[in-house]
Design a protein around this motif. Structure first.
Motif, PDB file in Angstrom:
ATOM      1  N   ALA A  36     -45.557 -22.907  -6.000  1.00 39.11           N
ATOM      2  CA  ALA A  36     -46.583 -23.137  -7.013  1.00 39.11           C
ATOM      3  C   ALA A  36     -46.821 -24.615  -7.307  1.00 39.11           C
ATOM      4  CB  ALA A  36     -46.208 -22.409  -8.304  1.00 39.11           C
ATOM      5  N   LYS A  37     -45.838 -25.455  -7.054  1.00 35.92           N
ATOM      6  CA  LYS A  37     -46.009 -26.886  -7.293  1.00 35.92           C
ATOM      7  C   LYS A  37     -46.887 -27.516  -6.215  1.00 35.92           C
ATOM      8  CE  LYS A  37     -41.996 -28.461  -9.976  1.00 35.92           C
ATOM      9  NZ  LYS A  37     -40.797 -29.325  -9.973  1.00 35.92           N
ATOM     10  N   THR A  38     -47.399 -28.696  -6.507  1.00 37.12           N
ATOM     11  CA  THR A  38     -48.118 -29.449  -5.480  1.00 37.12           C
ATOM     12  C   THR A  38     -47.122 -30.266  -4.664  1.00 37.12           C
ATOM     13  OG1 THR A  38     -48.405 -31.397  -6.884  1.00 37.12           O
ATOM     14  CG2 THR A  38     -50.090 -29.679  -7.036  1.00 37.12           C
ATOM     15  N   ALA A  39     -47.546 -30.643  -3.474  1.00 36.98           N
ATOM     16  CA  ALA A  39     -46.682 -31.457  -2.617  1.00 36.98           C
ATOM     17  C   ALA A  39     -46.359 -32.789  -3.274  1.00 36.98           C
ATOM     18  CB  ALA A  39     -47.352 -31.674  -1.262  1.00 36.98           C
ATOM     19  N   ASP A  40     -47.328 -33.358  -3.975  1.00 42.34           N
ATOM     20  CA  ASP A  40     -47.096 -34.654  -4.606  1.00 42.34           C
ATOM     21  C   ASP A  40     -46.080 -34.566  -5.740  1.00 42.34           C
ATOM     22  OD1 ASP A  40     -48.737 -36.059  -2.907  1.00 42.34           O
ATOM     23  OD2 ASP A  40     -50.507 -35.881  -4.185  1.00 42.34           O
ATOM     24  N   GLU A  41     -45.983 -33.411  -6.399  1.00 39.90           N
ATOM     25  CA  GLU A  41     -44.954 -33.230  -7.415  1.00 39.90           C
ATOM     26  C   GLU A  41     -43.558 -33.287  -6.799  1.00 39.90           C
ATOM     27  OE1 GLU A  41     -45.468 -30.323 -10.901  1.00 39.90           O
ATOM     28  OE2 GLU A  41     -46.875 -29.567  -9.398  1.00 39.90           O
ATOM     29  N   LEU A  42     -43.449 -32.800  -5.571  1.00 37.23           N
ATOM     30  CA  LEU A  42     -42.157 -32.752  -4.901  1.00 37.23           C
ATOM     31  C   LEU A  42     -41.866 -33.997  -4.080  1.00 37.23           C
ATOM     32  CD1 LEU A  42     -42.335 -29.022  -3.816  1.00 37.23           C
ATOM     33  CD2 LEU A  42     -40.661 -29.987  -5.395  1.00 37.23           C
ATOM     34  N   LEU A  43     -42.858 -34.869  -3.913  1.00 41.39           N
ATOM     35  CA  LEU A  43     -42.669 -36.055  -3.077  1.00 41.39           C
ATOM     36  C   LEU A  43     -41.548 -36.970  -3.568  1.00 41.39           C
ATOM     37  CD1 LEU A  43     -43.522 -37.686  -0.626  1.00 41.39           C
ATOM     38  CD2 LEU A  43     -45.283 -38.775  -2.041  1.00 41.39           C
ATOM     39  N   PRO A  44     -41.345 -37.148  -4.885  1.00 39.88           N
ATOM     40  CA  PRO A  44     -40.248 -38.037  -5.311  1.00 39.88           C
ATOM     41  C   PRO A  44     -38.856 -37.524  -4.941  1.00 39.88           C
ATOM     42  CG  PRO A  44     -41.845 -37.734  -7.083  1.00 39.88           C
ATOM     43  CD  PRO A  44     -42.182 -36.727  -6.032  1.00 39.88           C
ATOM     44  N   THR A  45     -38.742 -36.276  -4.521  1.00 31.01           N
ATOM     45  CA  THR A  45     -37.437 -35.728  -4.160  1.00 31.01           C
ATOM     46  C   THR A  45     -37.089 -36.161  -2.738  1.00 31.01           C
ATOM     47  OG1 THR A  45     -38.230 -33.642  -3.176  1.00 31.01           O
ATOM     48  CG2 THR A  45     -38.020 -33.732  -5.588  1.00 31.01           C
ATOM     49  N   GLU A  46     -36.018 -35.560  -2.196  1.00 28.19           N
ATOM     50  CA  GLU A  46     -35.536 -35.964  -0.870  1.00 28.19           C
ATOM     51  C   GLU A  46     -36.172 -35.187   0.275  1.00 28.19           C
ATOM     52  OE1 GLU A  46     -31.542 -33.191  -0.682  1.00 28.19           O
ATOM     53  OE2 GLU A  46     -31.422 -35.099  -1.720  1.00 28.19           O
ATOM     54  N   ILE A  47     -37.261 -34.431   0.021  1.00 25.32           N
ATOM     55  CA  ILE A  47     -37.849 -33.634   1.098  1.00 25.32           C
ATOM     56  C   ILE A  47     -38.267 -34.534   2.262  1.00 25.32           C
ATOM     57  CG2 ILE A  47     -38.631 -31.705  -0.322  1.00 25.32           C
ATOM     58  CD1 ILE A  47     -41.450 -32.928  -0.245  1.00 25.32           C
ATOM     59  N   PRO A  48     -38.001 -34.069   3.488  1.00 25.04           N
ATOM     60  CA  PRO A  48     -38.403 -34.851   4.653  1.00 25.04           C
ATOM     61  C   PRO A  48     -39.910 -34.807   4.867  1.00 25.04           C
ATOM     62  CG  PRO A  48     -37.258 -32.831   5.313  1.00 25.04           C
ATOM     63  CD  PRO A  48     -37.212 -32.893   3.829  1.00 25.04           C
ATOM     64  N   PRO A  49     -40.446 -35.715   5.696  1.00 24.45           N
ATOM     65  CA  PRO A  49     -41.896 -35.802   5.888  1.00 24.45           C
ATOM     66  C   PRO A  49     -42.541 -34.494   6.357  1.00 24.45           C
ATOM     67  CG  PRO A  49     -40.821 -37.756   6.778  1.00 24.45           C
ATOM     68  CD  PRO A  49     -39.732 -36.815   6.378  1.00 24.45           C
ATOM     69  N   ASN A  50     -41.874 -33.744   7.243  1.00 26.10           N
ATOM     70  CA  ASN A  50     -42.490 -32.510   7.742  1.00 26.10           C
ATOM     71  C   ASN A  50     -42.666 -31.478   6.624  1.00 26.10           C
ATOM     72  OD1 ASN A  50     -39.449 -32.198   8.006  1.00 26.10           O
ATOM     73  ND2 ASN A  50     -40.067 -30.108   8.510  1.00 26.10           N
ATOM     74  N   VAL A  51     -41.748 -31.472   5.655  1.00 22.05           N
ATOM     75  CA  VAL A  51     -41.862 -30.535   4.538  1.00 22.05           C
ATOM     76  C   VAL A  51     -42.994 -30.968   3.604  1.00 22.05           C
ATOM     77  CG1 VAL A  51     -40.666 -29.573   2.535  1.00 22.05           C
ATOM     78  CG2 VAL A  51     -39.449 -29.865   4.704  1.00 22.05           C
ATOM     79  N   TYR A  52     -43.099 -32.266   3.355  1.00 21.12           N
ATOM     80  CA  TYR A  52     -44.194 -32.768   2.515  1.00 21.12           C
ATOM     81  C   TYR A  52     -45.539 -32.427   3.127  1.00 21.12           C
ATOM     82  CZ  TYR A  52     -47.395 -36.027   0.252  1.00 21.12           C
ATOM     83  OH  TYR A  52     -48.464 -36.568  -0.414  1.00 21.12           O
ATOM     84  N   GLU A  53     -45.685 -32.657   4.430  1.00 22.40           N
ATOM     85  CA  GLU A  53     -46.953 -32.352   5.096  1.00 22.40           C
ATOM     86  C   GLU A  53     -47.238 -30.853   5.052  1.00 22.40           C
ATOM     87  OE1 GLU A  53     -49.216 -34.471   6.105  1.00 22.40           O
ATOM     88  OE2 GLU A  53     -47.918 -36.118   5.421  1.00 22.40           O
ATOM     89  N   GLY A  54     -46.199 -30.041   5.222  1.00 23.18           N
ATOM     90  CA  GLY A  54     -46.386 -28.599   5.151  1.00 23.18           C
ATOM     91  C   GLY A  54     -46.849 -28.150   3.782  1.00 23.18           C
ATOM     92  N   LEU A  55     -46.231 -28.693   2.738  1.00 20.62           N
ATOM     93  CA  LEU A  55     -46.588 -28.300   1.381  1.00 20.62           C
ATOM     94  C   LEU A  55     -47.967 -28.826   0.979  1.00 20.62           C
ATOM     95  CD1 LEU A  55     -43.128 -28.786  -0.362  1.00 20.62           C
ATOM     96  CD2 LEU A  55     -44.263 -26.621   0.155  1.00 20.62           C
ATOM     97  N   LYS A  56     -48.390 -29.935   1.561  1.00 11.38           N
ATOM     98  CA  LYS A  56     -49.746 -30.435   1.291  1.00 11.38           C
ATOM     99  C   LYS A  56     -50.797 -29.432   1.748  1.00 11.38           C
ATOM    100  CE  LYS A  56     -51.186 -34.591   2.235  1.00 11.38           C
ATOM    101  NZ  LYS A  56     -51.354 -35.899   2.911  1.00 11.38           N
TER     102      LYS A  56
END
Length: 454
Positions: free
Chosen positions: A166-186
Motif C-alpha cells: 500500500a505504500k509508495t516506493a518513495d516512502e520506502l526509499l529511505p530504507t535499505e531496499i536495494p535498487p531492484n526492489v525500489y524499481e519494482g515498487l515504483k
C-alpha cells in the motif's frame, strides 16, 4: 589442562545467537571455557532479522545491535555461506564438536489447502518478503500488476505485506531496499489492499504497535467495517486476560467509527471472512470467495453459509512459516519441527540423539516474537551443559578449531567470517551514503562474497 567445550550452532539468526550468548554466560565459559562456531548458509548473519523483517521496521532491526555484541566475543567464530547438509553434515559436525545446536528457523510458507491456490497471482508471503528484503536466492523482479490485492492472515507478516503493497516506493526509499526492489515498487499498481481474517478483532494476532503504524502513512487510508466489530464471551475473556489483544481491539474500534478520509491508497481490514476459494480465469487470479463466519460463544467461529466474491487480481497467503526438514534428524511432519524434550533432539525410540539439540522455530514452530526465542535458547543450553557435566556428550575426534578451517579448505568451500561481515556492512553503508540512506543491501550472492572477502 582440560580443553574448552566445543559447540557448533547451525543458524545465525536470533535463536542461534541467543544460544551462543547463553553458553558464554554459563559457568563453563569461565572454566574450562567454551569455543563456539556458528554455521550460516547465507553469506551474511542475522537470519530473518535481515531477510524476514520489513525494511520500514528499523526498530525491530535494531535488535541486530544486541546480536552484534554477542558475535563480537572472541570465543565465537562465524562461518557464512556454509550450507547444512550439502557443505557440512551432522557426522562432520560431530567429528569437530562436543555438541551441535540447530537453530535454522522457518523460512518457507505453510501450505494452505484452498481451491485455486496454484493460480497465477497467488503468492506465498515468504517469497514476497524474501524479494523485498533482497534475499540473494530469490528472483530480482516481482509482478505487481494487480490494482486490488487480497492478503490472507491477521498476523504481523500479513501487516508487513499489506503495508509494503500500500505504500509508495518513495516512502520506502529511505530504507535499505536495494535498487531492484525500489524499481519494482515504483511500478506497483495496487490501489486497494484487503486483509482477511476468519475470526474477529479480539483474535487478531497483530502487535498493537505494528497495527497502529499502518495509519502513519500519508498515503494509506485504513478502513474497518463497523459490522466487523463483534465480541462474544470468549472474546471478552481474551481481551480481559491479554493486554495486547485489548489494545488491538480498541485500535480497530476507533478506526471503525471514524469517517473515511481521502488518502489515495485504501487498506481494508476484514474480519469474519473465511477464504473459501481463489477464483480464476485463463489460469489467473480474478477474485477471492469468502464465507461469512460468526462467533460461537468461545471466541471461535462457525460458517454461516453466506458467501461473497471479492474483486481482486492477486492473493498473498500469510498463514504462517514452515521449517525445512533437516537431514539426519527426526521430523514431525504435522508441526514441521524436530521432536525434542527441553531442546534435546528425541528419536522415534524416545532416546535422546546424543550431543544434538534444537532451539527457536525449528524446535517449537514459527510462533512468538523474537524475544521469546531467548528463553528457548536458555533452556536448550542448560540441558546441553547438564549433559556435559554428566559426561553424556560424544567426544569429538578432531576438537581443535583449526581442524574446521582445514576441512572447509579441503572441500573448496568459500566461506565468510565475522570480519567479513564488517567489510560487507561497511560496503552496504557506503552504497547508501550518497543517497543519505543508512545502507543499501547487496542482493547478488557473488557480490556479497566479494565484499566480504570470502
Amino acid at each position: 589442562m582440560p580443553r574448552p567445550l566445543r559447540v557448533a550452532i547451525v543458524g545465525s539468526g536470533p535463536a542461534g545467537i541467543y544460544a551462543a550468548d547463553a553458553l558464554l554466560k554459563s559457568e563453563v565459559a569461565a572454566d574450562p571455557g567454551v569455543s563456539i562456531d556458528i554455521f550460516e548458509r547465507m553469506p551474511a548473519p542475522f537470519g530473518l532479522i535481515r531477510y524476514g523483517v520489513a525494511p520500514d521496521h528499523p526498530r525491530i532491526k535494531g535488535i541486530i545491535t544486541a546480536l552484534h555484541q554477542v558475535l563480537d566475543k572472541p570465543q565465537i567464530r562465524l562461518f557464512g555461506n556454509v550450507n547444512y547438509p550439502t557443505d557440512v553434515s551432522l557426522d562432520d559436525l560431530r567429528a569437530f564438536y562436543d555438541g551441535v545446536i540447530f537453530a535454522t528457523g522457518a523460512t518457507a510458507d505453510r501450505a494452505l489447502s484452498l481451491p485455486g491456490i496454484d493460480l497465477d497471482g497467488s503468492y506465498g508471503a515468504a517469497d514476497f518478503v524474501a524479494w523485498y528484503d533482497g534475499h540473494p536466492d530469490f528472483p530480482r523482479t516481482w509482478p505487481l500488476e494487480a490494482e486490488k490485492v487480497a492478503v490472507l492472515g491477521v498476523g504481523n507478516v500479513a501487516l508487513d505485506i499489506a503495508r509494503v503493497l500500500a505504500k509508495t516506493a518513495d516512502e520506502l526509499l529511505p530504507t535499505e531496499i536495494p535498487p531492484n526492489v525500489y524499481e519494482g515498487l515504483k511500478a506497483n499498481k495496487a490501489l486497494e489492499v484487503h486483509v482477511f481474517g476468519r475470526r474477529g478483532p479480539a483474535q487478531a494476532k497483530f502487535s498493537p504497535m505494528e497495527l497502529r503504524e499502518l495509519d502513519h502513512s500519508p498515503n494509506i487510508e485504513v478502513i474497518v467495517d463497523p459490522e466487523d466489530i463483534d465480541y462474544d464471551e470468549g472474546s471478552i475473556a481474551t481481551r480481559r486476560g491479554n493486554k495486547q489483544a485489548d489494545m488491538v481491539a480498541k485500535t480497530l474500534e476507533n478506526w471503525a467509527i471514524r469517517d473515511v478520509g481521502d488518502r489515495p491508497h485504501k487498506l481494508f481490514l476484514h474480519f469474519f471472512e473465511s477464504p473459501a476459494e481463489i477464483l480464476g480465469e485463463d489460469g489467473k487470479v480474478v477474485g477471492l470467495r469468502t464465507e461469512r463466519t460468526a462467533l460461537d460463544g468461545t471466541g471461535n467461529v462457525k460458517g454461516t453459509g453466506e458467501f461473497k466474491d471479492w474483486d481482486v487480481q492477486a492473493v498473498y497467503r500469510a498463514v504462517g512459516y514452515l521449517s525445512d526438514q533437516l537431514p539426519k534428524l527426526p521430523w514431525d511432519l504435522e508441526t514441521g519441527t524436530v521432536p525434542d524434550v527441553g531442546g534435546r533432539v528425541v528419536q522415534e525410540s524416545g532416546e535422546h540423539l546424543q550431543s544434538t539439540y534444537v532451539t527457536g522455530w525449528i524446535r517449537r514452530g514459527p510462533i512468538g516474537l523474537i524475544g521469546h526465542t531467548k528463553g528457548d535458547a536458555n533452556e536448550t543450553v542448560a540441558n546441553l551443559l547438564d549433559d556435559y557435566a554428566g559426561g553424556r556428550l560424544q567426544t569429538p575426534a578432531s576438537p581443535a578449531p583449526e581442524a574446521v578451517d582445514a576441512f572447509l579448505a579441503e572441500r573448496n568451500i568459500r566461506y565468510t567470517t565475522w570480519d567479513g561481515w564488517y567489510k560487507l556492512d561497511a560496503a552496504e553503508k557506503a552504497q547508501g551514503e550518497p543517497q543519505g540512506r543508512e545502507r543499501v543491501k547487496y542482493v547478488e550472492r557473488e557480490d556479497m562474497l566479494r565484499e566480504s572477502g570470502a
